[in-house]
Write an enzyme that holds these catalytic residues in place. Structure first.
Site, PDB file in Angstrom:
ATOM      1  N   GLY A  22       0.832  -1.209   0.000  1.00 22.07           N
ATOM      2  CA  GLY A  22       0.000   0.000   0.000  1.00 22.07           C
ATOM      3  C   GLY A  22       0.864   1.256   0.000  1.00 22.07           C
ATOM      4  N   ASP A  46       0.893 -13.139   1.538  1.00 23.00           N
ATOM      5  CA  ASP A  46       1.565 -13.741   2.706  1.00 23.00           C
ATOM      6  C   ASP A  46       0.578 -13.953   3.840  1.00 23.00           C
ATOM      7  OD1 ASP A  46       4.172 -13.349   1.495  1.00 23.00           O
ATOM      8  OD2 ASP A  46       3.802 -11.220   1.868  1.00 23.00           O
ATOM      9  N   ASP A  48      -3.701 -13.134   4.437  1.00 25.43           N
ATOM     10  CA  ASP A  48      -4.976 -12.490   4.113  1.00 25.43           C
ATOM     11  C   ASP A  48      -5.607 -12.004   5.420  1.00 25.43           C
ATOM     12  OD1 ASP A  48      -7.541 -11.782   3.514  1.00 25.43           O
ATOM     13  OD2 ASP A  48      -7.995 -13.581   2.334  1.00 25.43           O
ATOM     14  N   TYR A 112      -2.810   2.451  11.697  1.00 27.27           N
ATOM     15  CA  TYR A 112      -3.269   3.690  11.036  1.00 27.27           C
ATOM     16  C   TYR A 112      -4.790   3.711  10.942  1.00 27.27           C
ATOM     17  CZ  TYR A 112       1.600   4.456   9.786  1.00 27.27           C
ATOM     18  OH  TYR A 112       2.958   4.674   9.859  1.00 27.27           O
ATOM     19  N   ASP A 115      -9.781   9.981   9.392  1.00 24.06           N
ATOM     20  CA  ASP A 115     -10.713  11.059   9.733  1.00 24.06           C
ATOM     21  C   ASP A 115     -12.173  10.649   9.461  1.00 24.06           C
ATOM     22  OD1 ASP A 115      -9.491  11.202   6.952  1.00 24.06           O
ATOM     23  OD2 ASP A 115     -11.343  12.319   6.675  1.00 24.06           O
ATOM     24  N   TYR A 141     -16.981   2.122   5.468  1.00 22.46           N
ATOM     25  CA  TYR A 141     -15.525   2.183   5.694  1.00 22.46           C
ATOM     26  C   TYR A 141     -15.228   2.889   7.018  1.00 22.46           C
ATOM     27  CZ  TYR A 141     -10.799   4.152   5.196  1.00 22.46           C
ATOM     28  OH  TYR A 141      -9.494   4.554   5.415  1.00 22.46           O
ATOM     29  N   TRP A 181      -6.494  12.126   3.725  1.00 22.71           N
ATOM     30  CA  TRP A 181      -6.107  12.507   2.360  1.00 22.71           C
ATOM     31  C   TRP A 181      -4.655  12.091   2.041  1.00 22.71           C
ATOM     32  CZ3 TRP A 181      -8.387  17.998   0.919  1.00 22.71           C
ATOM     33  CH2 TRP A 181      -9.756  18.020   1.224  1.00 22.71           C
TER      34      TRP A 181
HETATM   35  N1  LIG Z   1      -5.600   6.684   1.516  1.00 24.12           N
HETATM   36  C1  LIG Z   1      -6.144   7.641   2.283  1.00 24.12           C
HETATM   37  O1  LIG Z   1      -6.511   8.728   1.804  1.00 24.12           O
HETATM   38  C2  LIG Z   1      -6.281   7.441   3.764  1.00 24.12           C
HETATM   39  C3  LIG Z   1      -6.889   8.445   4.522  1.00 24.12           C
HETATM   40  C4  LIG Z   1      -7.002   8.273   5.889  1.00 24.12           C
HETATM   41  C5  LIG Z   1      -6.507   7.115   6.481  1.00 24.12           C
HETATM   42  N2  LIG Z   1      -5.954   6.149   5.722  1.00 24.12           N
HETATM   43  C6  LIG Z   1      -5.491   4.923   6.412  1.00 24.12           C
HETATM   44  O2  LIG Z   1      -4.103   4.753   6.184  1.00 24.12           O
HETATM   45  C7  LIG Z   1      -3.781   3.371   6.107  1.00 24.12           C
HETATM   46  C8  LIG Z   1      -3.021   3.047   4.852  1.00 24.12           C
HETATM   47  O3  LIG Z   1      -3.647   3.657   3.730  1.00 24.12           O
HETATM   48  P1  LIG Z   1      -3.017   3.550   2.275  1.00 24.12           P
HETATM   49  O4  LIG Z   1      -3.478   4.745   1.528  1.00 24.12           O
HETATM   50  O5  LIG Z   1      -1.556   3.224   2.358  1.00 24.12           O
HETATM   51  O6  LIG Z   1      -3.830   2.283   1.760  1.00 24.12           O
HETATM   52  P2  LIG Z   1      -3.650   1.447   0.423  1.00 24.12           P
HETATM   53  O7  LIG Z   1      -2.631   2.058  -0.460  1.00 24.12           O
HETATM   54  O8  LIG Z   1      -5.015   1.191  -0.101  1.00 24.12           O
HETATM   55  O9  LIG Z   1      -3.051   0.088   0.989  1.00 24.12           O
HETATM   56  C9  LIG Z   1      -3.793  -0.788   1.748  1.00 24.12           C
HETATM   57  C10 LIG Z   1      -3.082  -2.126   1.740  1.00 24.12           C
HETATM   58  O10 LIG Z   1      -3.877  -3.044   2.490  1.00 24.12           O
HETATM   59  C11 LIG Z   1      -3.825  -4.284   1.813  1.00 24.12           C
HETATM   60  N3  LIG Z   1      -4.994  -5.117   2.067  1.00 24.12           N
HETATM   61  C12 LIG Z   1      -6.301  -4.828   1.802  1.00 24.12           C
HETATM   62  N4  LIG Z   1      -7.068  -5.897   2.095  1.00 24.12           N
HETATM   63  C13 LIG Z   1      -6.222  -6.865   2.548  1.00 24.12           C
HETATM   64  C14 LIG Z   1      -6.401  -8.208   2.984  1.00 24.12           C
HETATM   65  N5  LIG Z   1      -7.608  -8.792   3.016  1.00 24.12           N
HETATM   66  N6  LIG Z   1      -5.316  -8.917   3.383  1.00 24.12           N
HETATM   67  C15 LIG Z   1      -4.086  -8.361   3.334  1.00 24.12           C
HETATM   68  N7  LIG Z   1      -3.846  -7.107   2.912  1.00 24.12           N
HETATM   69  C16 LIG Z   1      -4.913  -6.369   2.518  1.00 24.12           C
HETATM   70  C17 LIG Z   1      -3.783  -3.944   0.327  1.00 24.12           C
HETATM   71  O11 LIG Z   1      -3.256  -5.038  -0.356  1.00 24.12           O
HETATM   72  P3  LIG Z   1      -3.145  -5.086  -1.977  1.00 24.12           P
HETATM   73  O12 LIG Z   1      -1.974  -4.171  -2.282  1.00 24.12           O
HETATM   74  O13 LIG Z   1      -2.888  -6.494  -2.264  1.00 24.12           O
HETATM   75  O14 LIG Z   1      -4.451  -4.572  -2.490  1.00 24.12           O
HETATM   76  C18 LIG Z   1      -2.894  -2.704   0.319  1.00 24.12           C
HETATM   77  O15 LIG Z   1      -1.541  -3.031   0.113  1.00 24.12           O
HETATM   78  C19 LIG Z   1      -5.106   2.632   6.266  1.00 24.12           C
HETATM   79  O16 LIG Z   1      -5.285   2.296   7.615  1.00 24.12           O
HETATM   80  C20 LIG Z   1      -6.154   3.661   5.883  1.00 24.12           C
HETATM   81  O17 LIG Z   1      -7.382   3.412   6.497  1.00 24.12           O
HETATM   82  C21 LIG Z   1      -5.821   6.284   4.387  1.00 24.12           C
END
Ligand SMILES: NC(=O)c1ccc[n+]([C@@H]2O[C@H](COP(=O)([O-])OP(=O)(O)OC[C@H]3O[C@@H](n4cnc5c(N)ncnc54)[C@H](OP(=O)(O)O)[C@@H]3O)[C@@H](O)[C@H]2O)c1
Length: 330
Positions: A22, A46, A48, A112, A115, A141, A181
């Site tokens: 991610g 590795d 799920d 993590y 908001d 979500y 964001w």
């Molecule tokens: N993106 C935002 O704007 C945002 C905002 C606020 C908070 N956050 C929080 O920040 C954190 C990281 O966000 P990010 O943007 O880095 O997220 P991201 O890029 O969507 O990455 C999420 C990762 O979780 C993995 N994942 C999802 N389902 C899974 C499962 N069943 N088993 C194993 N792995 C799984 C995905 O795997 P794959 O790569 O295989 O799909 C991906 O690598 C999260 O807690 C999110 O809630 C994000």
């Protein structure tokens, strides 16, 4: 940060990181690569995270003393129809991690969050002490991430083995880093705007949702720094200074991109503000996504590495410049 400065980490046991692929996960890889610290990164194949038994197996296999959970079910709109899966990954999985770490002496869980746990009950930035919800105002979500936070807190508050809970020195800790964001190496708003600005003659961007753009690279560093500190367990709002709307952010991105040589078809005059109601999506999004970072600032100011706290504009400018210059060169 030097390897030797990770002095609070028990490096006899491995650091385990979920969410390798991610945005934050990739930034953590870069960060630890640079630190040359032994870490195990796990991706979906590795382990799920919708499979409770698989998580327990992995934890027993590696016996980590530190877990950083950067994985989540983040497809906000799809979650509306994949409720069970969203709750399994965003609520049950962190609970399982917390149950394990809570009984590891000096164990640390960094998790993590978002908001989206707030449902527009305020017009100003939320503090960690503000009430979350109400549930009916949150997307699936948001509800699932909130359930994950609550599960982690409950485990640490009530579920620690009395042998460890009674010995203050042994206590394990948790850090829930709420952010907003996020942009890094992955699909995100900034990259979408850069693509659209090269393709379209005009853009319409939502102007009545406010938040704080946050760099995944910075969030990776903050996650490690807080774990390597004596800070108290709890929720911390991890965002840079300032706030903006998607519309203002789009203008800023495109101005920076143009200033470093990116060909764009739009400028401030043909980017039009629209209300969120004119851009309907399956999941509810908060109008006010701004969260107050003063608790995190206080915690960081006690650390050796403490330095100028960033403003979102510096981080976005840096990201856009690097992205545009890299793409021009390649
Ligand atoms: N993106 C935002 O704007 C945002 C905002 C606020 C908070 N956050 C929080 O920040 C954190 C990281 O966000 P990010 O943007 O880095 O997220 P991201 O890029 O969507 O990455 C999420 C990762 O979780 C993995 N994942 C999802 N389902 C899974 C499962 N069943 N088993 C194993 N792995 C799984 C995905 O795997 P794959 O790569 O295989 O799909 C991906 O690598 C999260 O807690 C999110 O809630 C994000």
């Amino acid at each position: 940060m030097l390897y030797s400065s990770l002095k609070l980490f028990n490096l006899n046991q491995p650091i385990l990181i979920f969410g390798r692929d991610g945005q934050i996960g990739k930034s953590l890889q870069e960060y630890f690569n640079h630190l040359k610290v032994p870490v195990i990164f796990l991706g979906r194949l590795d382990c799920d995270l919708s499979d409770e038994l698989a998580i327990k197996k992995i934890l027993n296999h590696y016996s980590p003393s530190i877990i950083i959970n950067a994985a989540a079910y983040t497809e906000v709109d799809k979650a509306e129809s994949e409720i069970q899966l969203a709750f399994a990954v965003n609520a049950k999985a962190p609970e399982v991690m917390a149950r394990y770490i809570a009984n590891v002496p000096h164990g640390i869980l960094v998790h993590y969050s978002t908001d989206y746990v707030f449902g527009d009950t305020k017009k100003t930035a939320y503090f960690e002490t503000d009430s979350t919800g109400p549930i009916e105002k949150l997307s699936i979500y948001g509800q699932s991430k909130l359930a994950g936070e609550k599960a982690v807190e409950e485990v640490f508050n009530f579920g620690q083995d009395s042998r460890y809970a009674s010995a203050q020195d042994n206590l394990s800790r948790y850090f829930i880093l709420r952010t907003s964001w996020v942009y890094g190496d992955g699909g995100n708003f900034i990259l979408t705007m850069l693509r659209l600005a090269a393709e379209k003659d005009q853009l319409r961007v939502v102007c009545d949702q406010l938040g704080v753009p946050t760099s995944a690279k910075w969030l990776a560093e903050i996650g490690v720094q807080i774990a390597n500190s004596k800070s108290e367990s709890g929720i911390y709002h991890a965002v840079p200074d300032g706030k903006t709307s998607w519309y203002e952010l789009a203008i800023f991105i495109i101005e920076v991109a143009a200033s470093v040589g990116r060909r764009v078809k739009v400028n401030e005059k043909n980017i039009f503000p629209i209300p969120a109601i004119d851009y309907p999506l399956p999941a509810k999004r908060p109008y006010n996504s701004s969260i107050n970072n003063s608790k995190l600032k206080r915690a960081l100011s006690k650390l050796e590495f403490s330095r100028q706290y960033p403003h979102w504009q510096e981080q976005v400018e840096d990201y856009v410049r690097h992205h545009v210059i890299f793409n021009i060169k390649n």
